[in-house]
Motif scaffolding. Sequence first.
Motif, PDB file in Angstrom:
ATOM      1  N   LEU A   1     -16.525  -5.214  -0.069  1.00  0.00           N
ATOM      2  CA  LEU A   1     -16.265  -3.849   0.365  1.00  0.00           C
ATOM      3  C   LEU A   1     -14.939  -3.365  -0.188  1.00  0.00           C
ATOM      4  CD1 LEU A   1     -17.031  -4.715   4.062  1.00  0.00           C
ATOM      5  CD2 LEU A   1     -18.600  -3.576   2.493  1.00  0.00           C
ATOM      6  N   GLU A   2     -14.822  -2.068  -0.348  1.00  0.00           N
ATOM      7  CA  GLU A   2     -13.582  -1.476  -0.830  1.00  0.00           C
ATOM      8  C   GLU A   2     -12.637  -1.234   0.342  1.00  0.00           C
ATOM      9  OE1 GLU A   2     -12.757   1.858  -4.067  1.00  0.00           O
ATOM     10  OE2 GLU A   2     -13.685   2.669  -2.248  1.00  0.00           O
ATOM     11  N   ALA A   3     -11.414  -1.721   0.207  1.00  0.00           N
ATOM     12  CA  ALA A   3     -10.350  -1.471   1.171  1.00  0.00           C
ATOM     13  C   ALA A   3      -9.296  -0.601   0.469  1.00  0.00           C
ATOM     14  CB  ALA A   3      -9.754  -2.795   1.657  1.00  0.00           C
ATOM     15  N   PRO A   4      -8.297  -0.090   1.189  1.00  0.00           N
ATOM     16  CA  PRO A   4      -7.294   0.762   0.562  1.00  0.00           C
ATOM     17  C   PRO A   4      -6.546   0.075  -0.589  1.00  0.00           C
ATOM     18  CG  PRO A   4      -7.204   1.024   2.939  1.00  0.00           C
ATOM     19  CD  PRO A   4      -8.139  -0.116   2.659  1.00  0.00           C
ATOM     20  N   ASP A   5      -6.152   0.884  -1.567  1.00  0.00           N
ATOM     21  CA  ASP A   5      -5.286   0.487  -2.680  1.00  0.00           C
ATOM     22  C   ASP A   5      -5.830  -0.647  -3.530  1.00  0.00           C
ATOM     23  OD1 ASP A   5      -3.068   2.351  -2.437  1.00  0.00           O
ATOM     24  OD2 ASP A   5      -2.744   1.400  -0.503  1.00  0.00           O
ATOM     25  N   GLY A   6      -7.132  -0.686  -3.728  1.00  0.00           N
ATOM     26  CA  GLY A   6      -7.712  -1.661  -4.645  1.00  0.00           C
ATOM     27  C   GLY A   6      -7.995  -3.020  -4.037  1.00  0.00           C
ATOM     28  N   ALA A   7      -7.620  -3.224  -2.789  1.00  0.00           N
ATOM     29  CA  ALA A   7      -7.959  -4.490  -2.133  1.00  0.00           C
ATOM     30  C   ALA A   7      -9.446  -4.485  -1.807  1.00  0.00           C
ATOM     31  CB  ALA A   7      -7.138  -4.679  -0.853  1.00  0.00           C
TER      32      ALA A   7
ATOM     33  N   THR B   1      -3.719   1.912   6.136  1.00  0.00           N
ATOM     34  CA  THR B   1      -4.268   0.604   5.778  1.00  0.00           C
ATOM     35  C   THR B   1      -4.364  -0.295   7.007  1.00  0.00           C
ATOM     36  OG1 THR B   1      -3.460   0.808   3.521  1.00  0.00           O
ATOM     37  CG2 THR B   1      -3.951  -1.419   4.299  1.00  0.00           C
ATOM     38  N   ALA B   2      -3.342  -0.296   7.857  1.00  0.00           N
ATOM     39  CA  ALA B   2      -3.381  -1.095   9.089  1.00  0.00           C
ATOM     40  C   ALA B   2      -4.572  -0.675   9.948  1.00  0.00           C
ATOM     41  CB  ALA B   2      -2.075  -0.948   9.860  1.00  0.00           C
TER      42      ALA B   2
ATOM     43  N   TYR C   1       0.425  -3.052  -5.770  1.00  0.00           N
ATOM     44  CA  TYR C   1      -0.338  -2.631  -4.604  1.00  0.00           C
ATOM     45  C   TYR C   1      -1.583  -3.499  -4.455  1.00  0.00           C
ATOM     46  CZ  TYR C   1       2.451   1.612  -4.260  1.00  0.00           C
ATOM     47  OH  TYR C   1       3.478   2.498  -4.100  1.00  0.00           O
ATOM     48  N   GLY C   2      -1.980  -3.717  -3.189  1.00  0.00           N
ATOM     49  CA  GLY C   2      -3.232  -4.379  -2.888  1.00  0.00           C
ATOM     50  C   GLY C   2      -3.158  -5.895  -2.878  1.00  0.00           C
ATOM     51  N   VAL C   3      -4.307  -6.501  -2.768  1.00  0.00           N
ATOM     52  CA  VAL C   3      -4.548  -7.936  -2.851  1.00  0.00           C
ATOM     53  C   VAL C   3      -5.996  -8.045  -3.322  1.00  0.00           C
ATOM     54  CG1 VAL C   3      -5.365  -8.247  -0.471  1.00  0.00           C
ATOM     55  CG2 VAL C   3      -4.261 -10.138  -1.616  1.00  0.00           C
ATOM     56  N   GLU C   4      -6.381  -9.103  -3.973  1.00  0.00           N
ATOM     57  CA  GLU C   4      -7.744  -9.176  -4.527  1.00  0.00           C
ATOM     58  C   GLU C   4      -8.796  -9.065  -3.428  1.00  0.00           C
ATOM     59  OE1 GLU C   4     -11.148  -9.568  -6.554  1.00  0.00           O
ATOM     60  OE2 GLU C   4     -10.749 -11.060  -5.032  1.00  0.00           O
ATOM     61  N   HIS C   5      -8.840 -10.004  -2.500  1.00  0.00           N
ATOM     62  CA  HIS C   5      -9.721  -9.818  -1.351  1.00  0.00           C
ATOM     63  C   HIS C   5      -9.331 -10.725  -0.197  1.00  0.00           C
ATOM     64  CE1 HIS C   5     -12.097 -13.274  -2.959  1.00  0.00           C
ATOM     65  NE2 HIS C   5     -12.390 -13.468  -1.692  1.00  0.00           N
ATOM     66  N   ILE C   6      -9.826 -10.335   0.976  1.00  0.00           N
ATOM     67  CA  ILE C   6      -9.745 -11.129   2.190  1.00  0.00           C
ATOM     68  C   ILE C   6     -11.190 -11.408   2.576  1.00  0.00           C
ATOM     69  CG2 ILE C   6      -9.111 -11.129   4.630  1.00  0.00           C
ATOM     70  CD1 ILE C   6      -6.944  -9.046   3.865  1.00  0.00           C
TER      71      ILE C   6
ATOM     72  N   THR D   1       0.823  -1.194   0.000  1.00  0.00           N
ATOM     73  CA  THR D   1       0.000   0.000   0.000  1.00  0.00           C
ATOM     74  C   THR D   1       0.862   1.251   0.000  1.00  0.00           C
ATOM     75  OG1 THR D   1      -1.685   1.195   1.269  1.00  0.00           O
ATOM     76  CG2 THR D   1      -0.159  -0.164   2.525  1.00  0.00           C
ATOM     77  N   ARG D   2       0.300   2.338  -0.436  1.00  0.00           N
ATOM     78  CA  ARG D   2       1.019   3.612  -0.408  1.00  0.00           C
ATOM     79  C   ARG D   2       1.097   4.171   1.015  1.00  0.00           C
ATOM     80  NH1 ARG D   2      -1.761   2.929  -4.955  1.00  0.00           N
ATOM     81  NH2 ARG D   2      -0.721   3.348  -6.923  1.00  0.00           N
ATOM     82  N   ASP D   3       0.156   3.782   1.887  1.00  0.00           N
ATOM     83  CA  ASP D   3       0.095   4.307   3.248  1.00  0.00           C
ATOM     84  C   ASP D   3      -0.142   3.159   4.235  1.00  0.00           C
ATOM     85  OD1 ASP D   3      -0.465   5.592   5.677  1.00  0.00           O
ATOM     86  OD2 ASP D   3      -1.572   7.223   4.701  1.00  0.00           O
ATOM     87  N   PRO D   4       0.940   2.478   4.662  1.00  0.00           N
ATOM     88  CA  PRO D   4       0.781   1.313   5.539  1.00  0.00           C
ATOM     89  C   PRO D   4       0.045   1.596   6.848  1.00  0.00           C
ATOM     90  CG  PRO D   4       2.998   1.374   4.648  1.00  0.00           C
ATOM     91  CD  PRO D   4       2.341   2.673   4.277  1.00  0.00           C
TER      92      PRO D   4
END
Length: 118
Positions: free
Chosen positions: A104-110, A18-19, A63-68, A12-15
């Motif tokens: 749901l949308e999470a940061p950076d496309g995750a 995102t955390a 950046y990102g991950v598909e989904h959790i 991510t651009r902003d850890p």
Amino acid sequence: MSFALNHVHLKTRDPKQTAHFYVDNFGGTLVGEIGTRGWRVNLHGLTLNITTIIDAQQREQHYGVEHIALDTDDYTGTLARLKANGVRVLEEMPPVNGHRVCFLEAPDGAQVEVIEKL
């Protein structure tokens, strides 16, 4: 030969932001910093390593991950809380085997998939 899950790594651009997304919205726990480049979060037993792009790694990074995917025993309450927190619902699916599901949308496309636990 056996395998076990070690972690999911989110870039991510902003850890820090995102955390806190996973802590504030899904009850994760900050475990600690990963050097100067990110954070480690315990998401109900799943370790998330959250960092920026790592300059020392030579392979192509994204950046990102598909989904959790997370189960919830209070789907209605969970969805209401997330919406109140400003989390964008990307899609609410028709029930699958009686379970309500949304993405749901999470940061950076995750994305985070929330699944109703019956």
